[in-house]
Design a protein around this motif. Structure first.
Motif, PDB file in Angstrom:
ATOM      1  N   GLN A 123       0.835  -1.204   0.000  1.00  0.00           N
ATOM      2  CA  GLN A 123       0.000   0.000   0.000  1.00  0.00           C
ATOM      3  C   GLN A 123       0.865   1.248   0.000  1.00  0.00           C
ATOM      4  N   VAL A 124       0.555   2.135  -0.960  1.00  0.00           N
ATOM      5  CA  VAL A 124       1.218   3.435  -1.055  1.00  0.00           C
ATOM      6  C   VAL A 124       0.194   4.517  -0.759  1.00  0.00           C
ATOM      7  N   ASP A 125       0.677   5.718  -0.434  1.00  0.00           N
ATOM      8  CA  ASP A 125      -0.228   6.806  -0.069  1.00  0.00           C
ATOM      9  C   ASP A 125      -1.096   7.277  -1.227  1.00  0.00           C
ATOM     10  N   SER A 126      -0.506   7.317  -2.432  1.00  0.00           N
ATOM     11  CA  SER A 126      -1.244   7.808  -3.592  1.00  0.00           C
ATOM     12  C   SER A 126      -0.656   7.181  -4.852  1.00  0.00           C
ATOM     13  N   PRO A 127      -1.401   7.220  -5.955  1.00  0.00           N
ATOM     14  CA  PRO A 127      -0.843   6.702  -7.210  1.00  0.00           C
ATOM     15  C   PRO A 127       0.491   7.379  -7.511  1.00  0.00           C
ATOM     16  N   THR A 128       1.492   6.589  -7.732  1.00  0.00           N
ATOM     17  CA  THR A 128       2.865   7.055  -7.893  1.00  0.00           C
ATOM     18  C   THR A 128       3.398   6.583  -9.235  1.00  0.00           C
ATOM     19  N   VAL A 129       4.191   7.407  -9.880  1.00  0.00           N
ATOM     20  CA  VAL A 129       4.812   6.996 -11.135  1.00  0.00           C
ATOM     21  C   VAL A 129       5.948   6.041 -10.799  1.00  0.00           C
ATOM     22  N   ALA A 130       5.864   4.852 -11.352  1.00  0.00           N
ATOM     23  CA  ALA A 130       6.883   3.830 -11.127  1.00  0.00           C
ATOM     24  C   ALA A 130       8.040   4.038 -12.094  1.00  0.00           C
ATOM     25  N   THR A 131       9.216   3.622 -11.678  1.00  0.00           N
ATOM     26  CA  THR A 131      10.393   3.615 -12.546  1.00  0.00           C
ATOM     27  C   THR A 131      10.503   2.212 -13.124  1.00  0.00           C
ATOM     28  N   LEU A 132      10.168   2.081 -14.410  1.00  0.00           N
ATOM     29  CA  LEU A 132      10.110   0.759 -15.029  1.00  0.00           C
ATOM     30  C   LEU A 132      11.451   0.336 -15.611  1.00  0.00           C
ATOM     31  N   ASP A 133      11.698  -0.973 -15.566  1.00  0.00           N
ATOM     32  CA  ASP A 133      12.816  -1.567 -16.277  1.00  0.00           C
ATOM     33  C   ASP A 133      12.275  -1.897 -17.666  1.00  0.00           C
TER      34      ASP A 133
END
Length: 151
Positions: A99-109
């Motif tokens: 669980q994260v606080d809010s939708p977050t931009v992930a750093t994708l491989d």
């Protein structure tokens, strides 16, 4: 080449509002999933596997990681069987939530995933290709808010 261990994690990344992060597989465009990955020989336990996969696939580390105590066993798909020892026909998957606080931009491989999106849990459940991923997302309202899901 070392064979993959037929034990893996599935990590549903979500918010308290039940938005779910999905990743599109680079090798299979159009197939969306949560964070997944096989246990490595150096992983001391499955929690470490889940943390490593989260970091590798999304760059996310700030959040609450929970072992849902759900274990799935399924046949390894034929197109992926060569990655495993010849006698390995089934995988054991352990389900976690993050669980994260809010939708977050992930750093994708980019070798693993080409796109990401956040969806309400019902839409995420409909979009994933894996039945065990679908079942895990279906459990999300109960696990976060303590009530039964309606899909």
């Amino acid at each position: 080449m070392a064979f993959k261990i037929p034990e893996s994690v599935l990590v549903v990344v979500h918010t308290a509002r039940l938005d779910v992060l999905l990743l599109e597989r680079a090798a299979q465009p159009g197939l969306w999933q949560s964070v997944t990955g096989s246990r490595e020989p150096d992983d001391p336990d499955l929690l470490a596997t889940a943390r490593r996969e989260l970091l590798e696939e999304t760059g996310l580390s700030l959040g609450s990681l929970t072992d849902w105590q759900v274990i799935n066993r399924y046949e390894i798909w034929p197109q992926w069987r060569a990655r495993y020892a010849p006698d390995a026909t089934h995988n054991t998957e352990h389900v976690f939530g993050f669980q994260v606080d809010s939708p977050t931009v992930a750093t994708l491989d980019p070798a693993e995933h080409t796109a990401q999106l956040w969806l309400p849990w019902q839409d995420a459940m409909a979009k994933v290709f894996s039945p065990t991923n679908r079942d895990a997302i279906r459990q999300l309202p109960h696990r976060v808010m303590g009530h039964t899901a309606r899909a």
